[in-house]
Design an enzyme around this catalytic site. Structure first.
Site, PDB file in Angstrom:
ATOM      1  N   LYS A 162      26.833  22.354  26.644  1.00 31.69           N
ATOM      2  CA  LYS A 162      28.005  22.369  25.897  1.00 31.69           C
ATOM      3  C   LYS A 162      29.075  23.366  26.384  1.00 31.69           C
ATOM      4  CE  LYS A 162      28.590  23.894  21.434  1.00 31.69           C
ATOM      5  NZ  LYS A 162      29.672  24.796  21.443  1.00 31.69           N
ATOM      6  N   GLU A 186      33.315  25.055  26.024  1.00 31.73           N
ATOM      7  CA  GLU A 186      34.465  25.017  24.958  1.00 31.73           C
ATOM      8  C   GLU A 186      35.766  24.769  25.923  1.00 31.73           C
ATOM      9  OE1 GLU A 186      34.801  28.833  22.996  1.00 31.73           O
ATOM     10  OE2 GLU A 186      32.840  28.655  22.065  1.00 31.73           O
ATOM     11  N   GLU A 205      35.691  21.964  15.701  1.00 40.09           N
ATOM     12  CA  GLU A 205      35.456  23.088  14.784  1.00 40.09           C
ATOM     13  C   GLU A 205      36.803  23.618  14.067  1.00 40.09           C
ATOM     14  OE1 GLU A 205      33.575  27.723  14.780  1.00 40.09           O
ATOM     15  OE2 GLU A 205      33.224  26.267  16.482  1.00 40.09           O
TER      16      GLU A 205
END
Length: 276
Positions: free
Chosen positions: A118, A120, A186
């Site tokens: 993962k 960002e 998020e």
């Protein structure tokens, strides 16, 4: 599809296929015992760079290293049989170039057994995501509040309000088009999370977003009440293990000082058979 009863870990394509169907259940894990507890219940287990704050006492995720992620990734891998393991790429390990990202993603997967990484970022990371996917590295994207960028985002603030929502929608479309198999949203407004979920072809996994996302993720120490330095609005405490643990330690200390522990049942005689 559900993790319950599954005998083999799902692949990224299996997670992608859950779009619009059964909600994807995900939690973070950093240790073998915790991974074992969640294996039967989670579709995805994320070895998050939140480990820096939760277990190492760092003020943010920025100080997390590749070595820390590998150490905790190896521990989590030992505890999983049925859930898919995804591992965070730490700050500074992928932003420089797609080639740097591939070298570090390859290392993370090879040394931990993770099924995906993962990272960002949205539109600005689309080229990197495409580069990784083309070389066999499955990628989960992460947009909205991206903790590694907290210094440029002005702290842990809600992202995507007002006209900024169009930018996050563009980010979601970009990472999906680049080949990410899912995207974490998020700390974004509920209406925006619902819009992104409806308009992109890959699953959305919310954390402080919307129940309408295709799945949810929380930091396990938050939801168990083990990490209590602060409590984000989007965290629900499903247990209070931190309070229970502190009470148990206090009781232990009191019994040691009172010399009531260890008791006769906890010590060994000269010739009695050992048990336990």
């Amino acid at each position: 599809m559900s993790a319950t009863g599954r005998k083999t870990a799902p692949l990224p394509d299996d997670i992608r296929a859950m779009k619009g169907s059964d909600p994807i259940v995900s939690l973070t894990a950093y240790t073998t015992p915790m991974a074992r507890m969640m294996d039967a219940h989670c579709d995805l287990v994320l070895v998050g760079d939140s480990v820096g704050m939760v277990l190492h006492g760092l003020p943010s995720t920025l100080g997390v290293t590749m070595e820390m992620m590998i150490l905790h990734g190896q521990a989590v891998r030992r505890g999983l049989e049925r859930a898919m393991m995804v591992i965070d790429m730490p700050f500074g390990s992928y932003e420089e170039s797609p080639e740097q990202a591939f070298r570090n993603a390859r290392r993370l997967m090879a040394e931990t057994g993770a099924g995906a990484v993962k990272l960002e970022g949205g539109t600005e990371m689309a080229e990197t995501i495409r580069f990784l996917v083309a070389r066999g590295v499955p990628v989960m994207a992460h947009i909205g509040l991206t903790p590694q960028s907290m210094n440029t985002l002005g702290g842990y603030k809600v992202q995507g309000r007002g006209q900024a929502g169009d930018g996050l929608l563009s980010d979601a479309r970009a990472v999906a088009a680049a080949g990410a198999f899912a995207v974490v949203l998020e700390k974004v407004p509920q209406s925006l999370a619902d819009r992104i979920t409806a308009e992109v072809a890959i699953p959305t996994i919310g954390i402080g977003a919307s129940a309408g996302c295709d799945g949810q993720v929380l930091v396990v120490d938050d939801m168990l009440g083990l990490f209590t330095a602060f409590k984000p609005k989007f965290v629900k405490r499903f247990a209070t293990l931190g309070e229970d643990g502190e009470a148990a330690i206090a009781a232990y200390a009191a019994e040691v000082r009172a010399r009531s522990f260890p008791g006769p049942e906890h010590v060994f005689g000269d010739d009695a058979p050992e048990r336990g």
